[in-house]
Structure formats: structure tokens, C-alpha cells
Design an enzyme around this catalytic site. Sequence first.
Site, PDB file in Angstrom:
ATOM      1  CE  LYS A  22      -1.646   1.682   4.049  1.00  0.00           C
ATOM      2  NZ  LYS A  22      -1.515   3.089   4.439  1.00  0.00           N
ATOM      3  CG  ASN A  23       2.214   2.800   3.608  1.00  0.00           C
ATOM      4  OD1 ASN A  23       1.059   3.132   3.343  1.00  0.00           O
ATOM      5  ND2 ASN A  23       2.626   2.566   4.839  1.00  0.00           N
ATOM      6  CB  CYS A 119      -4.710  11.326  11.409  1.00  0.00           C
ATOM      7  SG  CYS A 119      -3.190  10.456  11.659  1.00  0.00           S
ATOM      8  NE  ARG A 124       0.686  10.544  10.020  1.00  0.00           N
ATOM      9  CZ  ARG A 124       0.232   9.668   9.134  1.00  0.00           C
ATOM     10  NH1 ARG A 124      -1.003   9.235   9.203  1.00  0.00           N
ATOM     11  NH2 ARG A 124       1.009   9.232   8.177  1.00  0.00           N
ATOM     12  CG  ASP A 319       3.004   1.525   9.574  1.00  0.00           C
ATOM     13  OD1 ASP A 319       2.649   2.393  10.378  1.00  0.00           O
ATOM     14  OD2 ASP A 319       3.300   1.771   8.390  1.00  0.00           O
ATOM     15  NE  ARG A 411      -6.531   4.668   5.728  1.00  0.00           N
ATOM     16  CZ  ARG A 411      -5.592   5.030   6.595  1.00  0.00           C
ATOM     17  NH1 ARG A 411      -5.883   5.177   7.858  1.00  0.00           N
ATOM     18  NH2 ARG A 411      -4.366   5.271   6.202  1.00  0.00           N
TER      19      ARG A 411
HETATM   20  C1  EPZ Z   1       4.460   6.937   6.544  1.00  0.00           C
HETATM   21  O1  EPZ Z   1       3.772   8.083   7.046  1.00  0.00           O
HETATM   22  C2  EPZ Z   1       3.439   5.832   6.397  1.00  0.00           C
HETATM   23  N1  EPZ Z   1       2.371   6.261   5.514  1.00  0.00           N
HETATM   24  C3  EPZ Z   1       2.869   5.458   7.760  1.00  0.00           C
HETATM   25  O2  EPZ Z   1       2.031   4.317   7.580  1.00  0.00           O
HETATM   26  C4  EPZ Z   1       4.028   5.066   8.690  1.00  0.00           C
HETATM   27  O3  EPZ Z   1       3.507   4.822   9.982  1.00  0.00           O
HETATM   28  C5  EPZ Z   1       5.046   6.197   8.751  1.00  0.00           C
HETATM   29  O4  EPZ Z   1       5.505   6.534   7.405  1.00  0.00           O
HETATM   30  C6  EPZ Z   1       6.270   5.842   9.566  1.00  0.00           C
HETATM   31  O5  EPZ Z   1       6.881   4.699   9.047  1.00  0.00           O
HETATM   32  C7  EPZ Z   1       2.497   6.115   4.203  1.00  0.00           C
HETATM   33  O6  EPZ Z   1       3.522   5.691   3.680  1.00  0.00           O
HETATM   34  C8  EPZ Z   1       1.329   6.473   3.358  1.00  0.00           C
HETATM   35  P1  EPZ Z   1       6.690  10.206   8.579  1.00  0.00           P
HETATM   36  P2  EPZ Z   1       4.496   9.496   7.021  1.00  0.00           P
HETATM   37  O7  EPZ Z   1       6.656  11.513   7.869  1.00  0.00           O
HETATM   38  O8  EPZ Z   1       5.462   9.563   5.913  1.00  0.00           O
HETATM   39  C9  EPZ Z   1       7.301  13.411  12.056  1.00  0.00           C
HETATM   40  C10 EPZ Z   1       0.075   3.046   7.846  1.00  0.00           C
HETATM   41  O9  EPZ Z   1      -0.511   2.570   8.846  1.00  0.00           O
HETATM   42  N2  EPZ Z   1       7.215  14.412  10.993  1.00  0.00           N
HETATM   43  O10 EPZ Z   1       7.800   9.279   8.263  1.00  0.00           O
HETATM   44  O11 EPZ Z   1       3.423  10.524   7.067  1.00  0.00           O
HETATM   45  C11 EPZ Z   1       5.987  12.652  12.240  1.00  0.00           C
HETATM   46  O12 EPZ Z   1       5.089  13.363  13.059  1.00  0.00           O
HETATM   47  C12 EPZ Z   1       0.620   4.450   7.872  1.00  0.00           C
HETATM   48  O13 EPZ Z   1       0.199   2.419   6.790  1.00  0.00           O
HETATM   49  C13 EPZ Z   1       7.518  15.727  11.275  1.00  0.00           C
HETATM   50  O14 EPZ Z   1       7.862  16.079  12.403  1.00  0.00           O
HETATM   51  O15 EPZ Z   1       5.291   9.468   8.370  1.00  0.00           O
HETATM   52  C14 EPZ Z   1       6.471  11.363  12.846  1.00  0.00           C
HETATM   53  O16 EPZ Z   1       6.712  11.541  14.226  1.00  0.00           O
HETATM   54  C15 EPZ Z   1       0.245   5.221   9.087  1.00  0.00           C
HETATM   55  N3  EPZ Z   1       7.425  16.649  10.270  1.00  0.00           N
HETATM   56  C16 EPZ Z   1       7.809  11.124  12.147  1.00  0.00           C
HETATM   57  O17 EPZ Z   1       8.201  12.410  11.646  1.00  0.00           O
HETATM   58  C17 EPZ Z   1       7.076  16.303   9.001  1.00  0.00           C
HETATM   59  O18 EPZ Z   1       7.037  17.172   8.126  1.00  0.00           O
HETATM   60  C18 EPZ Z   1       7.746  10.142  10.999  1.00  0.00           C
HETATM   61  O19 EPZ Z   1       6.659  10.479  10.147  1.00  0.00           O
HETATM   62  C19 EPZ Z   1       6.797  14.950   8.711  1.00  0.00           C
HETATM   63  C20 EPZ Z   1       6.871  14.031   9.730  1.00  0.00           C
END
Ligand code: EPZ
Length: 434
Positions: A22-23, A119, A124, A319, A411
Amino acid sequence: MEAFVVRGGRRLRGSVRINGAKNSSLILMAAALLTDEPVTLRGVPRLRDTNNMTALLETLGRGFAVQDNAEQAMTARTDDPSRCTAHYDIVRTMRASICVLGPLLAKRGEARVSMPGGCNIGDRPVDLHLHGLRALGARIDLEEGYIVARTDRLRGTRVFLGGPFGSTVLGTANVMSAATLAAGTTVIESAACEPEIEDLAALLTSMGARITGAGSPRITVEGVDELTGADHQVMPDRIEAGTFMLAAAITNGEVTIENCPVDALTATLDRLSAVGVEVESDPAASPQDRMRQTVRVASHRRLEPVQVVTQPHPGFPTDLQAQLMALLCLADGNSIITEKIFPDRFLHVAELSRMGADLTRNGPSVLVSGVKKLIGAPVMASDLRASAGLVLAGLAAQGTTLINRVYHLDRGYESMEVTLRGLGADIERVSVPT
Ligand code: EPZ
């Protein structure tokens, strides 16, 4: 509204084939905006999130049409390259909509993307996405709830993408995708090392991009003037694979998992082995490709308690945290789970407790004191992986568990109940009044 009814206590047996990730699919689909030539993706899972992404791309004049149902192949074609707005109505259904920002900006010179809200798994923010695109020279404003980004042409640069919780997966996808069409060379430091980023780099490379280092914390992108069409097979879903491994383990079952990306699951296999779950690759069935192995997962004995910390890849994935917690509820002793990516991602704790789990949360950590048994109960979770954790708990519990709001599961898991029934689980989808 739909719910799952699970009557627990059956050992899972049989085999399951893992779908495309998916991701990965979501960022690959968004990257198809970087060209107007046809881009075919094979192995895109039929999920609510991929359907939402198809709908979003259609509103952007770059619709995906099914090419081959059996192969789950879809091809993107452009019918209106002037559309640049990702509307609130779609973005609010799926945060991953943010990954159209970089490709739209780089290809069309403008992107208007509704600001995704928080969310159920935490705040996020998207500050790192914006920081990376600004470093490439984009002018970015916030206008009436929309991120509005403009550029004449992006310029290559050196950019640090680390944040308080480490790297960002979708942020890296956005900046790497945008940099492919920038003038000059971009170096992304503290890039996400997730295998989905490698998969995206593989697609972009076959579209003519020049990328090195994907899968490491330093990615270098030499910009090119344009990208072409491509044909790409999506990597298998490591989280789906991990979820079925944990489902086998929690039911003391024996399950063969085909198309399993073991190379992307080292931390998960390490923790499963510490718990006492056997995972063996079948070298005859899959001699070469460590991303598409056949593995046998079995659990016949008592479960050892373990310590687990979720971390960016190659650490243990956030995840799979909820699903592992369900398993550790039945371990013989005290486990500690610490969430370092989304410190509030514990919606499943209260629900598992309703099933008899002994859980004590302290900030980003949960002490999981093993109990002899879980007991079926009506439960509800408000995020995808938390729901998967509850399904696993239901499979092992005594009695009947009713898992409400399974649209969260839809999802990320394709007809999960059908797959589990194929492995011998007693699970059905029912309609319940809202
Ligand atoms: C991806 O989300 C995945 N989603 C998530 O999977 C997964 O949990 C996550 O990566 C971590 O592995 C998809 O690929 C669609 P991040 P993403 O930006 O990219 C902080 C699932 O269940 N952060 O790597 O949105 C953030 O708050 C989903 O399949 C900032 O501070 O996650 C978090 O603490 C849920 N500023 C950390 O970084 C930013 O601009 C990692 O988030 C962006 C993120």
C-alpha cells in the site's frame, strides 16, 4: 457500518500470498504525475487508500485505468495537465494525499494541496515536506487551508530532512520526486531509508531519473529536463506480511507466506525470534530475491516477553506495533513497547484492556504484562494498524470479538477476513447499526 465477528481459538494453517505494498503504491501513483507519458504499475492492491489516490489523481487530470485485473496492473494517462488542486474533500480522507505536492510542483509549476489535519495516530505535521521543497526554490504560502507552492523551475540543493522523530517517509518521497526535474544536483541528508523509498527510486529511475543512494540516509538526485513513461512492479507489502506472521504466531499456527519481503523485515524477524516464533525461508521456492521469498511461520511453544522500540527503518516498524502488542499480551512475563515514531499511537491499548490484557501506559511506553488468555469483547479502533492488532487479539481470544469500524482495515488490507478464513479462522464481515 461494517464490523468483523471473530470467534477465537482456531490455529491458522495454510498459505497466504502477500499483495503489493500500500505505502509504496501511494507514492508510486503520485510520482506518475511527473510525466505525461503512460506509467503502468503492477501489483497495486485494491484498497480504500489506493482507490482514494486514484480518485485524487483523476481530479488532477492524470487518471489511472485498470490494465489487467489479474496482475492488478493500472496505467496512468494525462487528460488535463492544467489541474493543480488537491481538494480538501479527498485530502481529508487520506493524509498520503500530501505526496502529490512535490510531483505536481515539479511538473506543472504549481500545486495547491489542502493542508492535511492531524489524525488518530498523532499530530503528523508536514513542516519537513515544506522545508525540503522551499530549499529546492519553491515559493510556498498557506492560503485558506491550502498549501500553495509555485516555481518556474526547481533548483538542486543540499537539504537536511531530519526532524524530532527522525526521517520522514512521505517527506523524502516528495522531495526526491520533485528533485528529479530540478536544475542541477540535490543531496537529501537524513533521508528516510524505508524500502518504499527504494521502490519509488526504482520507478523514477526507469522513468529516466538519475538517483543514487536510495535506501540510505543520503540520496543524490541529478535533475533531468523530463521523465518518460515506465512499467513497474510494486514491492510486496512488508506490513501485511508482518501482520500475517503475527497472526500465525498468536494462534500457535503454521502458515506459509509467499511473496514475502524478508529483506525488509529484519527487525521484525529479530523480535519474532526473540519471542520464540519460528520463521524459516524456503530456499527452493525462492532462491534469489530476498524481497519475494516463501517463508514458513510456526509457533508451538510458550511466548517469551521482549523489549521493542519502534524506529525508522531498518528499526522495528511502528506499523506493526499494535499487532506485536496483541501477541505480547499472551507472553509469559513482562514486555515493554516504546513508540519512537508516533508517541501517541496507542489507541489499541484501551481496547485490548477490554479483552483482558494487562497494559500500563507511561508516555511513549507500554508495559505489557502477559496474561494466560484474552477474552472476546466488542471493541473499536480508530486507525488501521490498531484495528489489525484487535483482529489478531480476537483470533486468539476465548469467545467472540466484535471489531467495529472495519473501514479502517479496508484502507490497508485487501479483504482481510477472506484471507484469514482461507487460513482457517472463524471470522465474518457483518453490518451493524451505526
Ligand atoms: C508513513 O507516514 C506511512 N504512511 C505510515 O504508515 C508510517 O507509519 C510512517 O511513514 C512511519 O513509518 C504512508 O507511507 C502512506 P513520517 P508518514 O513523515 O510519511 C514526524 C500506515 O498505517 N514528521 O515518516 O506521514 C511525524 O510526526 C501508515 O500504513 C515531522 O515532524 O510518516 C512522525 O513523528 C500510518 N514533520 C515522524 O516524523 C514532518 O514534516 C515520521 O513520520 C513529517 C513528519
